[in-house]
Write an enzyme that holds these catalytic residues in place. Structure first.
Site, short mmCIF file in Angstrom:
data_model
loop_
_atom_site.label_atom_id
_atom_site.label_comp_id
_atom_site.label_asym_id
_atom_site.label_seq_id
_atom_site.Cartn_x
_atom_site.Cartn_y
_atom_site.Cartn_z
CB SER A 8 -7.02 6.05 4.09
OG SER A 8 -6.57 4.83 3.54
CG HIS A 33 -4.27 8.87 2.10
ND1 HIS A 33 -3.15 9.67 2.06
CD2 HIS A 33 -3.84 7.66 2.54
CE1 HIS A 33 -2.09 8.98 2.46
NE2 HIS A 33 -2.48 7.75 2.75
CG ASP A 35 -3.08 4.18 1.98
OD1 ASP A 35 -2.07 4.87 2.20
OD2 ASP A 35 -4.13 4.26 2.64
CG MET A 37 0.00 -0.73 0.54
SD MET A 37 -0.70 -1.62 1.94
CE MET A 37 -1.35 -0.26 2.92
CG HIS A 66 1.00 6.87 1.52
ND1 HIS A 66 0.55 6.38 2.73
CD2 HIS A 66 2.36 6.83 1.57
CE1 HIS A 66 1.59 6.06 3.48
NE2 HIS A 66 2.70 6.31 2.80
CG MET A 68 3.11 2.91 1.95
SD MET A 68 1.66 2.41 2.90
CE MET A 68 0.38 3.01 1.80
CG MET A 137 4.28 6.61 7.52
SD MET A 137 2.66 6.72 6.72
CE MET A 137 1.81 5.31 7.45
CG ASP A 175 -1.42 7.47 6.52
OD1 ASP A 175 -2.44 6.96 7.02
OD2 ASP A 175 -0.93 7.11 5.43
C1 DX5 Z 1 -1.31 2.55 6.42
C2 DX5 Z 1 -1.89 3.48 5.39
C3 DX5 Z 1 -2.95 4.34 5.93
C4 DX5 Z 1 -4.15 3.61 6.46
C5 DX5 Z 1 -4.63 4.36 7.67
O1 DX5 Z 1 -0.31 1.82 5.86
O2 DX5 Z 1 -0.87 4.29 4.87
O3 DX5 Z 1 -3.33 5.36 5.02
O4 DX5 Z 1 -5.21 3.49 5.56
O5 DX5 Z 1 -5.68 3.67 8.26
P1 DX5 Z 1 -6.24 4.05 9.70
O6 DX5 Z 1 -6.71 5.46 9.62
O7 DX5 Z 1 -7.33 3.06 9.89
O8 DX5 Z 1 -5.10 3.87 10.67
ZN ZN Z 2 -1.49 6.13 3.71
#
Ligand code: DX5
Ligand code: ZN
Length: 222
Positions: A8, A33, A35, A37, A66, A68, A137, A175
């Site tokens: 990620s 990956h 993320d 947000m 991903h 969110m 998750m 994740d």
């Molecule tokens: C959390 C994200 C993850 C995050 C995971 O909201 O969706 O992808 O980057 O990070 P680690 O592996 O540090 O928990």
């Molecule tokens: Zn993620």
């Protein structure tokens, strides 16, 4: 099933994203990956499709986006056009989850559906046959570096059996809080796509971290 590693970039240096991606793909990671947000579904804001579009020029890795975000249906086309390979949205954010999956497929991407730790598998049960991936998750989304929630192992295992009983194929991605130790647990439970942010980007030796998380292949007994 062979394990796929998806670092990620949330834990990467955002000032040098292209280099940070190269670093992990050179070290053997299959997916990147990403993320996304929106500051509403989760408190933080990270990056959008223009950034993905720029990064696409620097990498051939599978871009595992991903989302969110609220209203995922408004984001699909721009991320697909930007070069996403897999687009995963949250079931909690979609009123018409099945239509979002259709949209993702129409854009030529693989579709994934994600659920938060507090969300039941029943929320995705009717979608399993139509997605390429379900994301369980293992932390509450929003931040990297959180602690793995152990009680999610049962959910992963239940999903694994559900997929098997349906005689369909569907990847199980996990994740949050994945490291060399928790990796063994989730792989035993049936996960085959492992996201890791801090455990990879926080490591001195990225290749060794990826190798440790990948572990040795596990055979499932039914
Ligand atoms: C959390 C994200 C993850 C995050 C995971 O909201 O969706 O992808 O980057 O990070 P680690 O592996 O540090 O928990
Ligand atoms: Zn993620």
């Amino acid at each position: 099933m062979a394990t796929i590693i998806a670092p990620s970039i949330l834990s990467a240096d955002f000032a040098h994203l292209a280099d940070e991606i190269k670093k992990v793909t050179d070290a053997g990671a299959e997916y990147i990956h990403i993320d996304v947000m929106d500051g509403t579904f989760v408190p933080n804001i990270t990056l959008g499709s223009p950034v993905v579009k720029c990064l696409r020029k620097f990498s051939d890795a599978v871009f595992d986006v991903h989302l969110m975000t609220e209203h995922p249906e408004t984001q699909i086309k721009s991320f697909a056009d930007a070069g996403a390979d897999i687009i995963t949205f949250h079931a909690e954010a979609a009123r018409h989850a099945h239509r979002v999956i259709q949209q993702i497929h129409e854009c030529g991407c693989k579709a994934g559906v994600a659920i938060n730790p507090g969300t039941s598998l029943s929320m995705v049960e009717e979608l399993i046959e139509d997605v390429e991936m379900v994301l369980i998750m293992t932390v509450n989304p929003g931040y990297g570096g959180q602690k793995f929630i152990e009680s999610m192992l049962g959910k992963i295992h239940m999903l694994y059996h559900m997929i098997e009983e349906m005689e369909t194929e569907c990847d199980i991605e996990v994740d949050g809080g994945i490291n060399a130790e928790t990796s063994v647990l989730v792989r035993e439970a049936g996960a085959n796509v492992l996201v890791a942010g801090s455990a990879i980007y926080g490591a001195e030796d990225v290749a060794a971290a990826i190798k440790a998380i990948r572990g040795t292949e596990i055979s499932h007994h039914h």
